[in-house]
Design a protein around this motif. Sequence first.
Motif, short mmCIF file in Angstrom:
data_model
loop_
_atom_site.label_atom_id
_atom_site.label_comp_id
_atom_site.label_asym_id
_atom_site.label_seq_id
_atom_site.Cartn_x
_atom_site.Cartn_y
_atom_site.Cartn_z
N ARG A 147 0.81 -1.21 0.00
CA ARG A 147 0.00 0.00 0.00
C ARG A 147 0.85 1.27 0.00
NH1 ARG A 147 0.23 2.81 4.44
NH2 ARG A 147 0.90 1.86 6.41
N GLN A 148 2.14 1.13 0.40
CA GLN A 148 3.03 2.28 0.50
C GLN A 148 3.83 2.53 -0.78
OE1 GLN A 148 5.16 0.69 3.97
NE2 GLN A 148 4.53 2.53 5.10
N LEU A 149 3.62 1.73 -1.81
CA LEU A 149 4.43 1.88 -3.01
C LEU A 149 4.40 3.30 -3.59
CD1 LEU A 149 3.87 -1.59 -4.68
CD2 LEU A 149 5.98 -0.71 -3.69
N PRO A 150 3.28 4.02 -3.53
CA PRO A 150 3.32 5.41 -4.01
C PRO A 150 4.33 6.28 -3.25
CG PRO A 150 1.06 4.65 -3.92
CD PRO A 150 1.89 3.59 -3.26
N LEU A 151 4.60 5.97 -1.97
CA LEU A 151 5.61 6.72 -1.23
C LEU A 151 6.99 6.52 -1.85
CD1 LEU A 151 4.57 5.89 2.47
CD2 LEU A 151 3.75 7.76 1.01
N GLY A 152 7.26 5.28 -2.25
CA GLY A 152 8.54 4.99 -2.89
C GLY A 152 8.66 5.68 -4.24
N MET A 153 7.56 5.74 -4.99
CA MET A 153 7.58 6.44 -6.28
C MET A 153 7.92 7.90 -6.09
SD MET A 153 4.26 4.80 -8.20
CE MET A 153 3.64 3.23 -7.60
N ALA A 154 7.36 8.52 -5.04
CA ALA A 154 7.63 9.93 -4.78
C ALA A 154 9.11 10.16 -4.49
CB ALA A 154 6.78 10.42 -3.61
N LEU A 155 9.74 9.26 -3.74
CA LEU A 155 11.17 9.40 -3.46
C LEU A 155 12.00 9.24 -4.73
CD1 LEU A 155 11.48 7.41 -0.11
CD2 LEU A 155 11.52 9.91 -0.41
N ALA A 156 11.65 8.25 -5.55
CA ALA A 156 12.38 8.04 -6.80
C ALA A 156 12.22 9.24 -7.74
CB ALA A 156 11.89 6.77 -7.48
#
Length: 276
Positions: free
Chosen positions: A142-151
């Motif tokens: 569910r947190q994958l969008p957080l990782g996209m924001a960092l990338a």
Amino acid sequence: MRILDTHLHLIYRDRISYPWVKGAGGLDNDFTLESYLAEARGLDIESALHMEVDVAESDIEAETAFVTGIDPFVVGAISSARPENKDFPAQLERLMEIGNVKGIRRVLHVVPDEVSQTRLFVENLTHLKRHDLSFDLCLLARQLPLGMALADAHPDTQFILDHCGVPDVEAQALDPWRAYITDMARRPNVAAKISGVIAYAGKDWSVETLRPFVEHVIEAFGWDRVVWGSDHPVCTTTASLTDWVTATRQLIAGASEDEQAKLLHRNAERIYRINP
């Protein structure tokens, strides 16, 4: 086909403090390099990167120093670090003095979602590029969008998504995980690690229950942006190291020799800057 394991955890409770293992059942034990090698050497695993084990914050540098000097089999370390802290740049300098640090990881599913989205956290990651360090993303599905924001905030930094993005394999919960993975893979600075899924598959796992998750990640990222990791000893909660290696080889049996080499060692050597 030789294997470079990009996700080996070592636990030496007489040397390092691991607060999280206290409630982790069978993982509250010592897992030494010697015990791992006893099984790994018969599986064509010829080298490994040590992945930080979320040790007590005061032991981060001690863990990194210990594992980078333990044996030539360990060709580098992904160290823990705290990008949410103001002294993160100084912490990086100390880690670089230890040597053979290839990247860092901050486990993000054990802290509030907001931690990785603060201005300080995001700005601190700019220091990784200066040291030629990567960042392993350890997130719940569910947190994958957080990782996209960092990338997105650091397009010149290499990110590696651990454990196929932590899908619920046991429940065969492909969506919305599948869409998130497809979206994550659009970012050229992100690679994916084929690891962890066997631990999320329950005791009754089979190669076929793992297949849709592994194949989707490889299809989304392509053979040039995937690496392999054992996640040992976490994998032992549902299977042995031998089981996971055997399952991996069955999952990629239809791939070419070149594609298999990319997953099992070649991409890792490039992404983590390791001389074979």
